[in-house]
Write an enzyme that holds these catalytic residues in place. Structure first.
Site, PDB file in Angstrom:
ATOM      1  CE  LYS A  67      19.848 -19.183   2.780  1.00 28.77           C
ATOM      2  NZ  LYS A  67      18.816 -18.760   1.824  1.00 28.77           N
ATOM      3  NE  ARG A 110      15.342 -20.218   0.579  1.00 29.97           N
ATOM      4  CZ  ARG A 110      15.008 -19.406   1.556  1.00 29.97           C
ATOM      5  NH1 ARG A 110      14.124 -18.431   1.370  1.00 29.97           N
ATOM      6  NH2 ARG A 110      15.582 -19.515   2.734  1.00 29.97           N
ATOM      7  CD  GLN A 138      14.970 -12.127  -2.238  1.00 27.13           C
ATOM      8  OE1 GLN A 138      14.608 -13.243  -2.622  1.00 27.13           O
ATOM      9  NE2 GLN A 138      16.243 -11.816  -2.042  1.00 27.13           N
ATOM     10  CG  ASP A 159      11.068   0.105  -4.459  1.00 26.07           C
ATOM     11  OD1 ASP A 159      11.434  -1.087  -4.425  1.00 26.07           O
ATOM     12  OD2 ASP A 159      11.594   1.008  -3.758  1.00 26.07           O
ATOM     13  N   GLY A 222       8.796 -10.398   2.816  1.00 27.94           N
ATOM     14  CA  GLY A 222       9.894  -9.501   3.178  1.00 27.94           C
ATOM     15  C   GLY A 222      10.307  -9.521   4.640  1.00 27.94           C
ATOM     16  CB  ALA A 223       8.383  -8.944   7.730  1.00 25.22           C
ATOM     17  CB  SER A 296       7.325 -16.990   3.072  1.00 19.66           C
ATOM     18  OG  SER A 296       8.714 -16.932   2.858  1.00 19.66           O
TER      19      SER A 296
END
Ligand SMILES: NC(=O)c1ccc[n+]([C@@H]2O[C@H](COP(=O)([O-])OP(=O)(O)OC[C@H]3O[C@@H](n4cnc5c(N)ncnc54)[C@H](O)[C@@H]3O)[C@@H](O)[C@H]2O)c1
Length: 321
Positions: A67, A110, A138, A159, A222-223, A296
């Protein structure tokens, strides 16, 4: 060679089947049947973006994928997606190219799926309140992934740009048929939550230990660089921390690397990799009170698994025509 567009991926794949195949991929990783070098990242400081190359073979699927994914946090202000991606798929048994897949949505799917897998093993079974911090692209698949494995009754959304949280609430309350309340601070979103997903482009913590309920589970997605983080050091110290892959987390996840740099955390304190949990080598949640964190950074094996599910289903569709 096949070409599948974003629209094809959206039509063919759903988060439930990606959760199943991603879980299989993490079991294969634990058993040593995944070839997964660390990804390479080119940081274009001039343009304020990163472009990553993410190759992988999952031997069980006989599939090679690579990817190319770009992350441009400034894009959102220009009306463009932060993330764009394309995947080349190759038959690993003979090297023959199989297809080219537009993969922005697949990436979100995913990533939502891996949070679904982690939430299944790490959150309380009776968890019903979800907080979403960062309501961009996301965030949608995070809510879907969690919603597949727990019966969510209420979502709090926050947000820094309130309008993005409003848009998320309007769209996702309709799609998930769940009440979504937009709140004005991250604290209000997380203090009643049983599960939290952080999906921001922030460089500094968006949640603090003192705001958390006992027994909460956090998916921090996110990070993805050593200097980005969403979780404060105190939460990392107090939590049972599970990562997608230790080597990747220790080289890319500011959420883990910054507390280590501060001298307040160490590699040995990471409880497990997700593959160990889904393979039953280590238990996931063991009490109703413990705080769990799934960190993640995103692995190429998740893309490979999602492409495997996509191609399998696409070929089945063709054979039925
Ligand atoms: N772990 C993974 O596998 C994985 C996969 C895909 C994307 N990501 C990462 O996830 C992050 C989000 O991606 P996206 O595609 O949703 O981007 P996006 O730009 O669509 O959404 C990010 C949202 O976070 C909000 N935000 C930024 N800082 C915030 C803060 N301090 N508090 C609250 N909200 C804040 C923004 O306003 C925006 O709405 C990126 O850093 C991306 O690289 C990780």
């Amino acid at each position: 060679m096949l070409y599948l567009s974003e629209r094809d991926v959206e039509r063919i794949l759903d988060v439930r089947e990606v959760i199943e195949v991603v879980e299989e991929a993490f079991k294969a990783l634990y058993k040593g049947r995944v070839l997964l070098p660390l990804r390479t990242r080119i940081e274009s400081k001039k343009d304020g973006g990163d472009i990553l190359s993410m190759p992988c073979i999952i031997e069980d699927f006989s599939l090679y994928t690579n990817k190319i994914v770009s992350v441009y946090p400034g894009n959102i202000e220009k009306g463009l997606s932060t993330i764009h991606a394309v995947i080349v798929a190759v038959d690993a048994s003979n090297g023959v190219p199989l297809g080219l897949i537009e993969a922005g949505y697949l990436t979100a799917l995913r990533t939502g799926a891996v949070s679904g897998v982690a939430t299944k093993y790490l959150s309380r079974r009776d968890a019903e309140v979800l907080a979403i911090i960062g309501c961009g692209f996301q965030a949608r698949t995070q809510a879907k992934g969690v919603g597949e494995v727990r019966k969510i009754e209420k979502i709090y959304a926050y947000d820094i740009v309130a309008e993005r949280a409003e848009r998320f609430a309007e769209e996702m309350s309709r799609k998930l048929k769940v009440e979504i309340e937009v709140v004005g601070t991250a604290r209000e979103a997380v203090e009643k939550a049983d599960i939290i997903c952080t999906a921001t482009t922030s460089n500094t913590p968006v949640i603090k230990r003192e705001w958390l309920k006992p027994g909460v589970h956090i998916n921090a997605i996110g990070a993805y660089t050593p200097n980005m983080r969403e979780i404060d050091t105190e939460t990392i110290i107090d939590a049972k921390v599970v990562v997608d892959m230790k080597e990747a987390a220790l080289s890319e996840a500011g959420d883990i690397i910054i507390p280590i740099r501060e001298g307040r955390y160490s590699e040995e304190k990471i409880y497990a990799e997700l593959g160990e949990i889904v393979s039953g080598v280590k238990p996931g949640r063991t009490s109703d009170e413990e705080i769990t964190v799934f960190k993640s950074v995103g692995l190429a094996l998740q893309d490979n698994a999602a492409v495997y599910a996509l191609l399998r289903k696409y070929i089945k569709e063709l054979s039925m025509k």
